[in-house]
Each structure stands twice: as C-alpha cells, then as structure tokens.
Design a protein around this motif. Sequence first.
Motif, short mmCIF file in Angstrom:
data_model
loop_
_atom_site.label_atom_id
_atom_site.label_comp_id
_atom_site.label_asym_id
_atom_site.label_seq_id
_atom_site.Cartn_x
_atom_site.Cartn_y
_atom_site.Cartn_z
N UNK A 46 21.89 13.27 -17.16
CA UNK A 46 22.69 12.19 -17.25
C UNK A 46 23.90 12.14 -16.50
N UNK A 47 24.22 11.03 -16.05
CA UNK A 47 25.46 10.62 -15.52
C UNK A 47 26.48 10.29 -16.58
N UNK A 48 26.07 9.27 -17.36
CA UNK A 48 26.95 8.65 -18.45
C UNK A 48 26.53 9.05 -19.82
N UNK A 49 27.45 8.94 -20.87
CA UNK A 49 27.06 9.13 -22.25
C UNK A 49 26.07 7.79 -22.82
N UNK A 50 25.71 8.22 -24.08
CA UNK A 50 24.89 7.09 -24.74
C UNK A 50 25.62 5.83 -25.07
N UNK A 60 25.27 3.68 -21.93
CA UNK A 60 23.83 3.51 -21.43
C UNK A 60 23.69 2.33 -22.34
N UNK A 61 23.89 2.55 -23.77
CA UNK A 61 23.49 1.33 -24.59
C UNK A 61 24.18 0.12 -24.24
N UNK A 62 25.28 0.00 -23.89
CA UNK A 62 26.10 -1.07 -23.62
C UNK A 62 25.20 -1.91 -22.41
N UNK A 120 18.62 -1.89 -30.15
CA UNK A 120 19.65 -1.48 -30.74
C UNK A 120 20.57 -0.58 -30.10
N UNK A 121 19.78 0.65 -29.59
CA UNK A 121 20.83 1.79 -29.16
C UNK A 121 19.79 2.58 -28.14
N UNK A 122 20.23 3.18 -27.24
CA UNK A 122 19.43 4.06 -26.28
C UNK A 122 20.15 5.60 -26.27
#
Length: 229
Positions: free
Chosen positions: A31-35, A38-40, A55-57
């Motif tokens: 992945x390039x970015x953090x959780x 990605x969630x936002x 809710x979240x990823x």
Amino acid sequence: MDLYKFPFDSQICNVTFQSTAYSVKEILIDVITDDRFITQESKETFQAEGEWELQSVHNISDTIFIWNEMDLLIYQINIKRRPLLYVINIIVPVFFFLMLDLASFFIVGEDKLSFKVSLLLSISVMLLILSNTLPSMSQKMPLIGIYCLAIFCLIGISIVETIFVNYLKAKGAKKKSVETTSTDSGSDDHVRNQQNLPASVRDQNEGQSYTLDSLKQIFTGCREKTCLS
C-alpha cells in the motif's frame, strides 16, 4: 454474514489482491498510504445513504504458498447497518403490543379476550414481516427474532390465563345461582308445608301462640306492680 445482533450488527468484507502467476521474487504488492488516510478517503468517496454505513478500512499484507510463494494484500472493510428503519417498523410496535396486553388486564367484560386475540394476530403478522426481512443465510436466530417470539409467547400465555379466569368466573356464577335457587325453593316449601297442615294442627299452634302471649302479658304486669310497691 453474522446476523445474531441484527439490526445492530456490523459486518467485515475482505477484498484480496493477489497475483496468481508471479511469485514474490517477481512482484510485490504493497500500500502507498496508511489505514487512517484510506478510511478518510473512502468515507468521502462513499456517498451512498443506504442501509449500510462505512466504519473503517484496514489493510493486511501477507504471503501465500500454492506452487510458489506469492504476495497478497487484503483490505478489511468494516460496515455497520443503520438500525433506525427496523427499530421504527418492528421493535417499537412489538413493544407497544406488549404494553397494550398489560393494559388489557384492566378491561372488564367479554371484550378482553377478543382484544388479546387481536394482539396475538398482530404479533403473528409482525413475525411474518420479520421472516421476509431477514436474509436466509442466517445460521442462528437473531436477537430480534427471540425478542418477537418471547412477546408472542407472553401474549399467548395471557390469553390462556384470561380463558381460565373466565371459566372460573362462569363456574362460580353457576354454582351461586344453583345455591340461590335451592334456598328460595326451600323457603317456598316451608311456607307451603305450613299452609298444607291439617286444621286441628293449625288451631293447636295458634292456641299455643295465644297462651304464650297471655303469659308474657301477666309476667310484664307482675313485674310492673313489684317495681311500684
């Protein structure tokens, strides 16, 4: 899907990215970015106002060995069901049915039983609606099904109790009516027997009554004279 807490359930959907032809020596998946980012970004992109809420990823990096070691990336998408529709359409009406059943104990008359039967039929309709609403892949009964079934059983027990109480009241009223009838018939028989006595017996009874009255008058006069003297 785990529907035990329906409609207050949360589900996790896994999306897996994997190469089936190249090993980890040839291709790496990362992945390039953090959780959090990605969630936002996913919540901003997820514009649907339907039954589910994002809710979240989360992402998980792992390797798998089939015929060679291969890299894979798993996205865990956590979504939550919006329960407001089910609360308004199922949970609250069934609870009001239970309150009406409790209030029906204050009803006096034969309308009480018909009112309880109507409530039981209403709960049956709600259970039919619930069976059509729940997905068929549920392995065990959800809590909302247990909730509706428990209220259905409570109303059924109250109907049986009402039938039993009405039976006891009817039986008691019938017994009281029989006792009153027997008492009235006994009084009538006594009067009828007095009237059916022979003339000589009636004259004898009347003479005895006259003698007793005379003795009472003589006793009363003697007591008055004694007091005056």
